[in-house]
Write a protein that holds these residues in place. Structure first.
Motif, PDB file in Angstrom:
ATOM      1  N   ALA A 120       0.617  -1.522   0.053  1.00  0.00           N
ATOM      2  CA  ALA A 120       0.025   0.060   0.068  1.00  0.00           C
ATOM      3  C   ALA A 120       0.870   0.993   0.122  1.00  0.00           C
ATOM      4  O   ALA A 120       0.856   2.180  -0.204  1.00  0.00           O
ATOM      5  N   THR A 121       2.777   0.828   0.651  1.00  0.00           N
ATOM      6  CA  THR A 121       3.024   2.572   0.493  1.00  0.00           C
ATOM      7  C   THR A 121       3.861   2.792  -0.708  1.00  0.00           C
ATOM      8  O   THR A 121       4.180   3.924  -1.038  1.00  0.00           O
ATOM      9  N   ALA A 122       3.699   1.348  -1.481  1.00  0.00           N
ATOM     10  CA  ALA A 122       4.840   1.481  -2.856  1.00  0.00           C
ATOM     11  C   ALA A 122       3.588   2.415  -3.898  1.00  0.00           C
ATOM     12  O   ALA A 122       3.007   1.850  -3.878  1.00  0.00           O
ATOM     13  N   LEU A 123       4.679   2.761  -5.122  1.00  0.00           N
ATOM     14  CA  LEU A 123       4.222   3.205  -5.874  1.00  0.00           C
ATOM     15  C   LEU A 123       2.446   4.023  -5.164  1.00  0.00           C
ATOM     16  O   LEU A 123       1.487   3.806  -6.079  1.00  0.00           O
ATOM     17  N   PRO A 124       2.867   5.223  -4.798  1.00  0.00           N
ATOM     18  CA  PRO A 124       0.948   5.593  -3.687  1.00  0.00           C
ATOM     19  C   PRO A 124       0.812   6.573  -5.286  1.00  0.00           C
ATOM     20  O   PRO A 124      -0.705   6.632  -5.532  1.00  0.00           O
ATOM     21  N   PHE A 125       1.755   6.446  -6.151  1.00  0.00           N
ATOM     22  CA  PHE A 125       0.763   7.438  -7.933  1.00  0.00           C
ATOM     23  C   PHE A 125      -0.354   6.878  -8.209  1.00  0.00           C
ATOM     24  O   PHE A 125      -1.108   7.117  -9.366  1.00  0.00           O
ATOM     25  N   LEU A 126      -0.245   5.633  -7.946  1.00  0.00           N
ATOM     26  CA  LEU A 126      -1.019   4.210  -8.793  1.00  0.00           C
ATOM     27  C   LEU A 126      -2.216   4.358  -8.741  1.00  0.00           C
ATOM     28  O   LEU A 126      -3.283   3.961  -8.988  1.00  0.00           O
ATOM     29  N   HIS A 127      -2.355   4.956  -6.676  1.00  0.00           N
ATOM     30  CA  HIS A 127      -3.616   4.755  -6.078  1.00  0.00           C
ATOM     31  C   HIS A 127      -5.065   5.365  -6.293  1.00  0.00           C
ATOM     32  O   HIS A 127      -5.886   4.495  -6.558  1.00  0.00           O
ATOM     33  N   PRO A 128      -5.142   6.045  -7.222  1.00  0.00           N
ATOM     34  CA  PRO A 128      -6.163   6.769  -8.168  1.00  0.00           C
ATOM     35  C   PRO A 128      -6.563   5.831  -8.886  1.00  0.00           C
ATOM     36  O   PRO A 128      -8.208   5.632  -9.035  1.00  0.00           O
ATOM     37  N   LEU A 129      -5.724   4.612 -10.034  1.00  0.00           N
ATOM     38  CA  LEU A 129      -6.456   3.736 -10.675  1.00  0.00           C
ATOM     39  C   LEU A 129      -7.617   2.455 -10.116  1.00  0.00           C
ATOM     40  O   LEU A 129      -7.755   2.547 -10.279  1.00  0.00           O
ATOM     41  N   GLN A 130      -6.666   2.366  -8.809  1.00  0.00           N
ATOM     42  CA  GLN A 130      -6.913   1.012  -7.963  1.00  0.00           C
ATOM     43  C   GLN A 130      -8.675   1.654  -7.453  1.00  0.00           C
ATOM     44  O   GLN A 130      -9.682   0.934  -7.441  1.00  0.00           O
ATOM     45  N   HIS A 131      -8.553   2.970  -7.131  1.00  0.00           N
ATOM     46  CA  HIS A 131     -10.075   3.842  -6.248  1.00  0.00           C
ATOM     47  C   HIS A 131     -11.267   4.017  -7.897  1.00  0.00           C
ATOM     48  O   HIS A 131     -11.769   3.353  -7.254  1.00  0.00           O
ATOM     49  N   ALA A 132     -10.655   4.449  -8.354  1.00  0.00           N
ATOM     50  CA  ALA A 132     -11.611   4.122  -9.591  1.00  0.00           C
ATOM     51  C   ALA A 132     -12.242   3.101 -10.016  1.00  0.00           C
ATOM     52  O   ALA A 132     -13.300   2.799 -10.419  1.00  0.00           O
ATOM     53  N   VAL A 133     -11.549   2.282 -10.298  1.00  0.00           N
ATOM     54  CA  VAL A 133     -12.301   0.948 -10.928  1.00  0.00           C
ATOM     55  C   VAL A 133     -13.270   0.616  -9.013  1.00  0.00           C
ATOM     56  O   VAL A 133     -14.418  -0.187  -9.497  1.00  0.00           O
TER      57      VAL A 133
END
Length: 160
Positions: A120-133
Motif C-alpha cells: 500500500a505504501t509502494a507506488l502511491p501515485f497508482l492509488h487513483p487507478l485502483q480507487h476508480a475501479v
C-alpha cells in the motif's frame, strides 16, 4: 477475464512496448470490452504528488467515465539494481499486484518474476487507478465480460 489473464495482458503490453524500443514510456493499460487501450504518459512527472494528480485525471476521464473495471501500468525502472520493466495491475474487487522483468543483452525482456501484492505504501501515485475501479457500480460483473483479444498483428494500439 480472470485476474491471471489481466496479469498476462499487462505483461504482454510491456513486451509490446519494449518491442517498440527503449526507453519505455510510462503507460496505463486499459482493458475494454472491445479492445485494450495503451495510454502513453510521456510527460509523467518525477514527483509522486504530481504523478498522483496525472493518474487521478486518467482515473476520472478514462476509468470512471468509461466504466473500465481493471487497469495496468507499465514503466521502465531500476529493478533490483538492473534496468527492467515493472508491471502493476489491479481490478475491481482485487487488490493490485506487481511483477517485473529485467532487460536481457538484446534489450528484450527476461521472464517476469512471480507477481506479488503491491504494498500500500509502494507506488502511491497508482492509488487513483485502483480507487476508480473500486468505486464502479457493482451491478453485474463487468470484469468477467472483458475480452483481451487483440485484432491484427501489430500489437496493442498506443494512444499518446
Amino acid at each position: 477475464m480472470q485476474f491471471d489473464e489481466l496479469r498476462f495482458l499487462a505483461q504482454q503490453a510491456a513486451v509490446d512496448l519494449v518491442g517498440r524500443g527503449r526507453p519505455v514510456v510510462p503507460t496505463v493499460v486499459l482493458p475494454g470490452p472491445s479492445r485494450t487501450v495503451l495510454l502513453a504518459l510521456p510527460d509523467l512527472p518525477d514527483d509522486d504528488e504530481d504523478r498522483h494528480a496525472v493518474l487521478a485525471g486518467v482515473a476520472t476521464d478514462r476509468i470512471a467515465a468509461d466504466g473500465v473495471p481493471c487497469w495496468g501500468f507499465v514503466a521502465e525502472a531500476d529493478v533490483a539494481g538492473r534496468d527492467g520493466v515493472l508491471v502493476a495491475y489491479g481490478a475491481r474487487r482485487h487488490a493490485p499486484e506487481l511483477t517485473a522483468a529485467h532487460f536481457d543483452a538484446d534489450d528484450a525482456l527476461d521472464a517476469f518474476v512471480p507477481a506479488e501484492p503491491l504494498d500500500a505504501t509502494a507506488l502511491p501515485f497508482l492509488h487513483p487507478l485502483q480507487h476508480a475501479v473500486d468505486a464502479l457500480p457493482g451491478a453485474g460483473d463487468a470484469f468477467a465480460d472483458l475480452d483481451p483479444k487483440r485484432a491484427g498483428g501489430e500489437g496493442l494500439p498506443l494512444h499518446p
